[in-house]
Write a protein that holds these residues in place. Structure first.
Motif, PDB file in Angstrom:
ATOM      1  N   HIS A 121       1.897  -1.861   1.761  1.00 36.63           N
ATOM      2  CA  HIS A 121       3.149  -2.089   1.025  1.00 36.63           C
ATOM      3  C   HIS A 121       3.681  -0.740   0.552  1.00 36.63           C
ATOM      4  O   HIS A 121       3.068   0.302   0.800  1.00 36.63           O
ATOM      5  CB  HIS A 121       2.957  -3.085  -0.124  1.00 36.63           C
ATOM      6  N   HIS A 159       4.289   0.811  -2.417  1.00 35.89           N
ATOM      7  CA  HIS A 159       3.973   1.550  -3.649  1.00 35.89           C
ATOM      8  C   HIS A 159       3.322   2.902  -3.347  1.00 35.89           C
ATOM      9  O   HIS A 159       2.550   3.027  -2.393  1.00 35.89           O
ATOM     10  CB  HIS A 159       3.064   0.713  -4.558  1.00 35.89           C
ATOM     11  N   ASP A 184       0.947   4.556  -4.498  1.00 37.84           N
ATOM     12  CA  ASP A 184      -0.508   4.691  -4.427  1.00 37.84           C
ATOM     13  C   ASP A 184      -1.081   4.108  -3.121  1.00 37.84           C
ATOM     14  O   ASP A 184      -2.307   3.951  -2.995  1.00 37.84           O
ATOM     15  CB  ASP A 184      -1.184   4.070  -5.663  1.00 37.84           C
ATOM     16  N   HIS A 185      -0.172   3.823  -2.168  1.00 31.49           N
ATOM     17  CA  HIS A 185      -0.601   3.350  -0.838  1.00 31.49           C
ATOM     18  C   HIS A 185       0.086   4.126   0.283  1.00 31.49           C
ATOM     19  O   HIS A 185      -0.297   4.013   1.448  1.00 31.49           O
ATOM     20  CB  HIS A 185      -0.335   1.841  -0.699  1.00 31.49           C
ATOM     21  N   HIS A 207       2.327  -9.837  -4.315  1.00 27.60           N
ATOM     22  CA  HIS A 207       2.462  -8.554  -5.005  1.00 27.60           C
ATOM     23  C   HIS A 207       3.935  -8.159  -4.950  1.00 27.60           C
ATOM     24  O   HIS A 207       4.809  -9.022  -4.821  1.00 27.60           O
ATOM     25  CB  HIS A 207       1.558  -7.534  -4.265  1.00 27.60           C
ATOM     26  N   ASP A 247      -2.716  -4.785  -1.858  1.00 22.25           N
ATOM     27  CA  ASP A 247      -2.699  -5.209  -3.261  1.00 22.25           C
ATOM     28  C   ASP A 247      -2.292  -6.673  -3.281  1.00 22.25           C
ATOM     29  O   ASP A 247      -1.217  -7.022  -2.787  1.00 22.25           O
ATOM     30  CB  ASP A 247      -1.641  -4.420  -4.051  1.00 22.25           C
TER      31      ASP A 247
HETATM   32 NI    NI Z   1       0.924  -1.992  -5.306  1.00 18.72          NI
END
Ligand code: NI
Ligand code: MN
Length: 226
Positions: free
Chosen positions: A49, A51, A53-54, A110, A140
């Motif tokens: 996805h 975000h 942090d990915h 999410h 997530d």
């Molecule tokens: Ni996320």
């Protein structure tokens, strides 16, 4: 199959002579400061996805390696605009046969906005089906009944599940997820990176063991033969 852990939800999986890399978030992760982003091998980068942090190191690694980025349509379109040359767009429920095995992009509960606020489509996870092993990287997600579908359709040998709570499912729900998935080998992810997702490792191992599931914490930088 070899699994390497690069922190947070980022894993390298070497299978059928190909290097898969999931959700690279390394250069901005203080816990992964010993990892050299510029030495990680990748033939394919799978992004669950939008975000940060990915997705933080996707461009950098794709540019160096020439890897193909697999993600949802909105994310691959955005990455192309950012200069990533090789992408494979998918969407929820769709499967494609790659040279290492089949990939199905499955539902995650999410959100998925991209770092600049662009629409990151719907968040997902990946079921990778190969002759040696079928495995699931959940991205997530909350616990969801949809995980039962994966358990019915696939004989999973391994699942990467978030356990950090607050932004995703926590330990108790991840135990339930492993039951829905009918998978008794779990590698945890999405824990300890931020204050809000610290977990008690012993408690996690104990709770999974009570459900007859082996939870294998990996050290950042560790590689294991599975
Ligand atoms: Ni996320
Ligand atoms: Mn996350």
């Amino acid at each position: 199959m070899k699994v390497s852990y690069y922190g947070h939800s980022c894993f390298g999986v070497e299978i059928n002579g190909r290097h898969l890399l999931f959700d690279p978030f390394i250069s901005e992760n203080p816990l992964a400061s010993d990892i050299d982003v510029d030495r990680i091998p990748a033939d394919y980068i799978l992004v669950s996805h939008g975000h940060y942090d990915h997705i933080a190191d996707v461009k950098r690694i794709a540019k160096r390696t020439g890897a193909t980025v697999i993600s949802n349509f909105e994310i691959t379109t955005w990455l192309e605009k950012e200069g990533v040359e090789k992408v494979h767009p998918m969407n929820i429920g769709g499967q494609w046969a790659f040279d290492f095995g089949k990939v199905k992009y499955v539902n995650a509960v999410h959100s998925s906005a991209l770092p600049d606020g662009s629409n990151g489509g719907n968040p997902g996870g990946f079921v990778i089906d190969t002759p040696q092993c079928a495995f699931y990287h959940a991205g997530d997600t909350a616990l969801s009944m949809d995980m039962q579908l994966i358990g019915r359709q696939c004989d999973l040998c391994l699942a990467f599940l978030p356990i950090g709570d607050n932004f995703t499912m926590g330990i108790d729900d991840a135990v339930q997820a492993s039951s829905f998935l009918k998978c008794n080998h779990v590698i945890p992810m999405h824990y300890d990176t931020f204050e809000l997702i610290r977990v008690d490792h012993d408690e996690a191992v104990r709770k999974f063991r009570n459900a007859e599931v082996e939870l294998k914490f990996m050290e950042i930088g560790e590689t294991r033969e599975m």
